[in-house]
Design a protein around this motif. Sequence first.
Motif, PDB file in Angstrom:
ATOM      1  N   SER A  10      -9.574   3.480 -10.985  1.00  0.00           N
ATOM      2  CA  SER A  10      -9.395   4.935 -10.945  1.00  0.00           C
ATOM      3  C   SER A  10     -10.557   5.605 -10.218  1.00  0.00           C
ATOM      4  CB  SER A  10      -9.286   5.481 -12.371  1.00  0.00           C
ATOM      5  OG  SER A  10      -9.287   6.893 -12.381  1.00  0.00           O
ATOM      6  N   PHE A  11     -11.774   5.065 -10.433  1.00  0.00           N
ATOM      7  CA  PHE A  11     -12.961   5.593  -9.754  1.00  0.00           C
ATOM      8  C   PHE A  11     -12.845   5.387  -8.242  1.00  0.00           C
ATOM      9  CE2 PHE A  11     -17.282   4.731  -8.085  1.00  0.00           C
ATOM     10  CZ  PHE A  11     -17.858   5.980  -8.311  1.00  0.00           C
ATOM     11  N   ALA A  41     -18.618   8.961 -13.647  1.00  0.00           N
ATOM     12  CA  ALA A  41     -18.602  10.298 -13.033  1.00  0.00           C
ATOM     13  C   ALA A  41     -19.981  10.964 -13.090  1.00  0.00           C
ATOM     14  CB  ALA A  41     -17.568  11.174 -13.726  1.00  0.00           C
ATOM     15  N   LYS A  94     -10.577   7.752  -6.679  1.00  0.00           N
ATOM     16  CA  LYS A  94     -11.069   9.138  -6.788  1.00  0.00           C
ATOM     17  C   LYS A  94     -10.085  10.033  -7.549  1.00  0.00           C
ATOM     18  CE  LYS A  94     -13.896   8.817  -2.609  1.00  0.00           C
ATOM     19  NZ  LYS A  94     -14.283   9.423  -1.313  1.00  0.00           N
ATOM     20  N   THR A  95      -9.536   9.483  -8.615  1.00  0.00           N
ATOM     21  CA  THR A  95      -8.526  10.213  -9.393  1.00  0.00           C
ATOM     22  C   THR A  95      -9.105  11.450 -10.070  1.00  0.00           C
ATOM     23  OG1 THR A  95      -7.564   8.052  -9.856  1.00  0.00           O
ATOM     24  CG2 THR A  95      -6.666   9.904 -11.061  1.00  0.00           C
ATOM     25  N   THR A  96     -10.361  11.372 -10.495  1.00  0.00           N
ATOM     26  CA  THR A  96     -10.993  12.529 -11.145  1.00  0.00           C
ATOM     27  C   THR A  96     -12.204  13.008 -10.339  1.00  0.00           C
ATOM     28  OG1 THR A  96     -12.344  11.051 -12.540  1.00  0.00           O
ATOM     29  CG2 THR A  96     -10.243  11.798 -13.442  1.00  0.00           C
ATOM     30  N   ALA A  97     -12.118  12.915  -9.017  1.00  0.00           N
ATOM     31  CA  ALA A  97     -13.270  13.236  -8.161  1.00  0.00           C
ATOM     32  C   ALA A  97     -13.473  14.729  -7.945  1.00  0.00           C
ATOM     33  CB  ALA A  97     -13.114  12.547  -6.807  1.00  0.00           C
ATOM     34  N   SER A  98     -12.472  15.554  -8.211  1.00  0.00           N
ATOM     35  CA  SER A  98     -12.648  17.001  -8.023  1.00  0.00           C
ATOM     36  C   SER A  98     -13.710  17.514  -8.979  1.00  0.00           C
ATOM     37  CB  SER A  98     -11.325  17.729  -8.265  1.00  0.00           C
ATOM     38  OG  SER A  98     -10.981  17.691  -9.643  1.00  0.00           O
ATOM     39  N   SER A 151     -14.241  16.130 -12.764  1.00  0.00           N
ATOM     40  CA  SER A 151     -15.500  15.425 -13.024  1.00  0.00           C
ATOM     41  C   SER A 151     -16.250  16.073 -14.183  1.00  0.00           C
ATOM     42  CB  SER A 151     -16.382  15.418 -11.777  1.00  0.00           C
ATOM     43  OG  SER A 151     -15.840  14.599 -10.777  1.00  0.00           O
TER      44      SER A 151
END
Length: 280
Positions: free
Chosen positions: A172-173, A261, A176-180, A184
């Motif tokens: 997932s990292f 993150a 970039k699934t939670t990169a916003s 983050s």
Amino acid sequence: HGCHGAGIGARKSPAAPSRASSSYMTLKPLRKLRKASTALSGADLPPAAVFEAAVDASASKAGYAWDKTLVLGFLAGALIGFGALLSCVVGGNSPQLASANPGLAAIVKGAIGLPAGLAMVILTGSELFTDNVFVMLSGFLSKRVSMEKLAKNWLWSFAGNFAGALCLVYMSFLAKTTASSALSASVIQLAVAKVNMGFVTLFTKGILCNWLVCLAVWMAMAAQTAPGKMLSVLVPISTFVALGFEHSIANMFLIPQGMLAGAAVTVRQFLVANLLPVTL
């Protein structure tokens, strides 16, 4: 003719079966037939039959080789991770809802993520440690499973869950699934909060969580159709998420996700300040 007659007379007639063995031989196929007809008709199992199904499942799981349990555990850890990730993305992308109506936001977050994860675990037959706490204990208390078999199942399913969750965290990292910035900040805040609740609080939240998780598994066993199993999982799991209880396998994903993150959480804090009390 005399010898022939004597031979016939000397033969022993077969012993008649005892009443107990006769009853057992009669009831056993009837019980199996009843189970099969119930499954085919789509009728839900009554509580006594659900417990019997759990005991049968424990005996089957006890016969698995360690590597089978490990691989199925890996799958379960990843699937729970998918549910946790979905919950994070939905919740983290709804800041206005969370500030305007936190109760509704908690219900939405609870209903969308982890119920999907557990439904996938159940329908794929993978091995979830928290599920196996209920199933294997049922077999152990019914004397169908030894303590050694129970410990082996718990050990390898827990190890597999951990590996599967960590694998999904890293994938997932990379994706970039939670990169916003919003996501983050959300996953970092969640990870930090989870290691700062205190042992007793986390221990109690873990008990309350797995009470509902085991209830979800029980209800899914009672349901005999795929839609029924999915609906059965939805109510208890969305309840525990909305109430803020702690699930050890979900945390194997959620806390490392926050650490990658940028959360100021050490490995020791993750293992000792959260995972240990929640698992116990």
